[in-house]
Design an enzyme around this catalytic site. Structure first.
Site, PDB file in Angstrom:
ATOM      1  CG  ASP A   1      -3.479 -16.928  23.977  1.00 55.68           C
ATOM      2  OD1 ASP A   1      -2.677 -17.885  24.112  1.00 55.68           O
ATOM      3  OD2 ASP A   1      -4.587 -17.223  23.718  1.00 55.68           O
TER       4      ASP A   1
HETATM    5  C1  BGC Z   1      -4.544 -20.747  23.738  1.00 51.07           C
HETATM    6  C2  BGC Z   1      -4.477 -20.363  25.260  1.00 51.07           C
HETATM    7  C3  BGC Z   1      -3.451 -21.272  25.874  1.00 51.07           C
HETATM    8  C4  BGC Z   1      -2.351 -21.245  25.012  1.00 51.07           C
HETATM    9  C5  BGC Z   1      -0.978 -22.115  25.710  1.00 51.07           C
HETATM   10  C6  BGC Z   1      -3.329 -20.451  23.059  1.00 51.07           C
HETATM   11  O1  BGC Z   1      -3.510 -21.089  21.831  1.00 51.07           O
HETATM   12  O2  BGC Z   1      -5.471 -19.620  23.331  1.00 51.07           O
HETATM   13  O3  BGC Z   1      -5.693 -20.367  26.053  1.00 51.07           O
HETATM   14  O4  BGC Z   1      -3.364 -21.138  27.281  1.00 51.07           O
HETATM   15  O5  BGC Z   1      -2.445 -21.636  23.973  1.00 51.07           O
HETATM   16  O6  BGC Z   1      -1.066 -23.268  25.246  1.00 51.07           O
END
Ligand code: BGC
Length: 768
Positions: A299
């Protein structure tokens, strides 16, 4: 033989090399490629790559700068451009638009040594520009076909805009509505969650990943992010292995079985180990036990965050832990691109681990067809035709109607009459065309939704007056801004009350702003925010004919409303077509059939509250009325929720009868269950028939009820139908503490009905 293979690979490598050195001529090598399996192509390409280039494939950058224009102030765009040219980037996220994506793709294809195309990721969560309802709302439809269609519309729009990979579906099961991201999932139940996970993966990826209207999907956030302690965002999860295997993992496994191409890990730690560095989850379960052959992305900066967690000394150690654990691509923490080469050279990380990660990444790129044509998703003309098309608007409207849940309808206040009524539409969200889009809508235009007021106005037979009554927030929020609540301003009350007094019916549109749920939006208080409760009470004080239309991204506490307001409609954040969907339901042009995918509590103190709880050793009051203390309960609140999982009404009514199942079955036999469903009301309608089981005793204590089947059944008024279910070992077993799947002979109960309180019951025995 070995020499032959080596010679063959060498030939392929030379062909690839010639193809890649002639940067614009990918087609030239295509015929050779087509004869060979992707594995051979991947291996051949890997042979040509330096360690630096391999590590580059494992690096993903955010495209926060305008790639066709100057870099933004304070950004490190120049370094990122340089890295693109040097083959130090395998993927970018949040670059969007056919031309913008073409621009970055062109840099790597034409300027980097091997010209390996980027895979372009984006959070296409419930639509790209044309938005469907938030995922929790879609889950309330229990309509797998519609959900799959919704994901396919999202994929087609995104794929027309340069994107070939979505960070969805979020398949995290959660029992805690304080957690803001429940809006992004399918609710609390692993069975429903698994079915929806599959539908969403199918919708995004389609039958053919290389088609121009499909994109790779991501099952996220692996794992247990939905169990953040106290519902507080990014918090640790501490859960036992029985909950892990039976509640958390099934929806991920379902996504894997549906062929999802990537997994994303979460921000949380699980039982002391950040999931980004969790070998047990990523290697033992995902890559070995489930034999997942796609790739794992971290993530956002979660590799680097292992340092902040207190699990890694520094970025280098974080990179080492993550790659060993099985994270193949680093989103935005730069830990891999900065540290991995040195780690391999120093012998801390085996190059074979890097090779494995790169193979997985390249495989998905090949499957997407990026090597055939790196610009295949960058067709500006297609983009202008596909995005926002009439067909897409129709699909999201259909999904929106199916997502609405009728929570209460006393005295048949709904549906509304189509003429001759004076209707007051009141509330801070009634005329809001922005909030209805929810918080995950990076690509869509602000204020591009249809507000409830706008939708209602299309029915012209009634006189409509509108009063806002109150504000919810001080200013229009954005995705990353803190919310500024408006708790006190009641200056609009007077006009709203007078409008209510002079109307036949009041439609009160209250709830959470779209940006009040979602990532980073945990809440401790689940009442209607701000002065809305007071507004509702004042309005009700002058007119009892109130229909409460809720806009929210999570279960709220609605006790007062449930006791007093005659009609309550759960309309979530329904996306672009919100107003049209709500109006069609309120006027009865669509008979609602949604069912709650999450329990609505009576108070925050009951959380976590979920239908598939355990019995405990003392489940009931031994002497009702005697006020006995020694049983499992709260002394200041009932055990039951306000609205159970699966609850949802219709304008018609349904009757369940005549449940039938044989007395006994062998473990490997199909258990057949049938039930009679009758439409006993005045409208044609659709019912989600739900089947629950209870395994009465087992080596590991089983829940009091578990959903194991559901069917959407349409019945004309007065019509009856026999609904059949069949249960197999897949539904009748469970995972023990070690994650082993057991199907134990013994006694089972079966319940069928319209919600998880279903009482129509039968039983059978499972024999060896
Ligand atoms: C989130 C993810 C997301 C990623 C990219 C993160 O803050 O937890 O679910 O896909 O950002 O935007």
């Amino acid at each position: 033989m070995k020499r032959n293979i080596t010679f063959f690979l060498l030939c392929i490598s030379v062909m690839i090399l010639s193809g890649f050195s002639n940067k614009t001529d990918f087609k030239m090598i295509k015929p050779h490629f087509q004869k060979d399996s992707i594995k051979v192509k991947v291996d051949s390409l890997l042979n040509l790559m330096t360690l630096e280039e391999k590590v580059g494939q494992m690096n993903q950058y955010n495209g926060f700068w305008d790639v066709t224009g100057p870099s933004p102030e304070g950004g490190d765009a120049e370094k990122k451009y340089e890295d693109l040219r040097k083959g130090r980037v395998g993927s970018m996220l949040t670059v969007r638009g056919a031309d913008q994506v073409r621009a970055v793709q062109k840099i790597v294809v034409e300027e980097s040594r091997l010209g390996i195309p980027l895979i372009i990721g984006f959070d296409v969560i419930h639509g790209y520009k044309t938005l469907s309802p938030i995922p929790l709302a879609e889950a309330a439809s229990w309509d797998l076909e519609a959900i799959e269609k919704s994901a396919s519309v999202a994929a087609a729009e995104a794929a027309a805009s340069g994107i070939n990979w979505t960070f969805a579906p979020m398949v995290d099961i959660s029992r805690d509505p304080r957690w803001g991201r429940v809006m992004e999932g399918a609710g609390e139940d692993p069975f429903l969650g698994s079915a929806i996970a599959k539908a969403r993966v199918r919708g995004f990826q389609g039958e053919d990943l290389s088609a121009i209207n499909t994109i790779a999907a991501t099952a996220k956030h692996f794992a247990a992010y939905g169990f953040a302690e106290g519902g507080k965002e990014y918090n640790k999860a501490d859960i036992g292995t029985v909950t892990l295997h039976n509640i958390v993992l099934p929806s991920f496994k379902a996504a894997e079985e549906a062929g999802v191409k990537t997994f994303m890990n979460g921000f949380n730690e699980l039982n002391g180990i950040p999931v980004t560095g969790n070998e047990f989850l990523l290697r033992d379960i995902l890559k070995q036990k489930w034999d997942f052959n796609g790739f794992v992305i971290s993530d956002w900066a979660s590799i680097g965050e292992m340092v902040t967690h207190g699990y890694a000394r520094d970025n280098a150690q974080a990179a080492e832990i993550a790659v060993k654990a099985g994270v193949d691509m680093d989103m935005e923490s730069s830990s891999y691109v900065d540290e991995l080469v040195e780690l391999v050279k120093a012998g801390e990380v085996e190059e074979a681990l890097v090779d494995d990660a790169v193979r997985r990444i390249l495989r998905v790129k090949f499957e997407l067809g990026l090597f055939d044509d790196p610009y295949k998703y960058c067709d500006a003309e297609r983009e202008s035709v596909v995005i926002g098309s009439e067909e897409n608007q129709k699909a999201v409207l259909d999904m929106a109607k199916k997502s609405i849940v009728l929570l209460k309808n006393e005295n048949n206040l709904l549906p509304l009459k189509k003429e001759g009524q004076k209707i007051a539409i009141i509330g801070p969200l009634a005329d809001d065309d922005n909030s209805v889009l929810g918080s995950w809508r990076i690509a869509s235009e602000d204020h591009s939704g249809i507000s409830v007021l706008e939708g209602m106005k299309q029915y012209t037979g009634n006189e409509i007056v509108y009063e806002k009554g109150a504000d919810l927030l001080k200013k229009d929020p954005t995705f990353i801004n803190e919310l500024e609540f408006n708790f006190n301003d009641k200056t609009g009350f007077e006009k709203a009350i007078s409008a209510a007094k002079n109307s036949d019916v009041v439609i009160l549109v209250l709830g959470e702003h779209g940006f009040q749920s979602g990532e980073g939006r945990s809440r401790t208080n689940l009442d209607l925010p701000g002065v809305q409760q007071e507004l509702m009470e004042k309005v009700f004080g002058v007119n009892k004919n109130v229909v409460l239309v809720l806009n929210n991204g999570r279960p709220l506490i609605l006790n007062w409303a449930d006791e007093n307001i005659p009609a309550i409609v759960e309309a979530w954040h329904l996306g672009t077509q919100t107003g049209n969907a709500v109006a069609q339901v309120l006027y009865g042009d669509y008979n609602p059939s949604g069912k709650l995918p999450m329990t609505f509590p009576r108070s925050v103190g009951q959380i976590p509250i979920y239908y598939n709880h355990k019995n405990t050793g003392r489940p009931v009051d031994p002497q009702p009325g005697a006020n006995m203390v020694f049983w499992s309960h709260y002394s200041d609140e009932e055990n039951s929720p306000l609205y159970p999982f699966g609850h949802g009404l219709s304008y018609t009514s349904f009757n369940y009868s005549n449940i039938k199942v044989e007395n006994s079955f062998a473990v490997n036999e199909e258990v057949k269950v049938s039930v009679e469903l009758s439409n006993t009301g005045d409208y044609d309608g659709k019912e989600v028939v739900q089947l629950y089981i209870r395994d009465l005793f087992a080596k590991v204590v089983r829940p009091v009820k578990e959903l194991k089947g559901f069917q959407l059944v349409e019945l004309k008024k007065g019509e009856s139908k026999t609904v059949n279910f069949s249960l197999t070992e897949k539904e009748l077993g469970y995972y023990d503490q070690n994650g082993d799947y057991l199907v134990e002979p013994g006694d089972f109960e079966i319940f069928v009905g319209g919600d998880s309180d279903a009482t129509l019951k039968s039983a059978f025995k499972l024999t060896k």
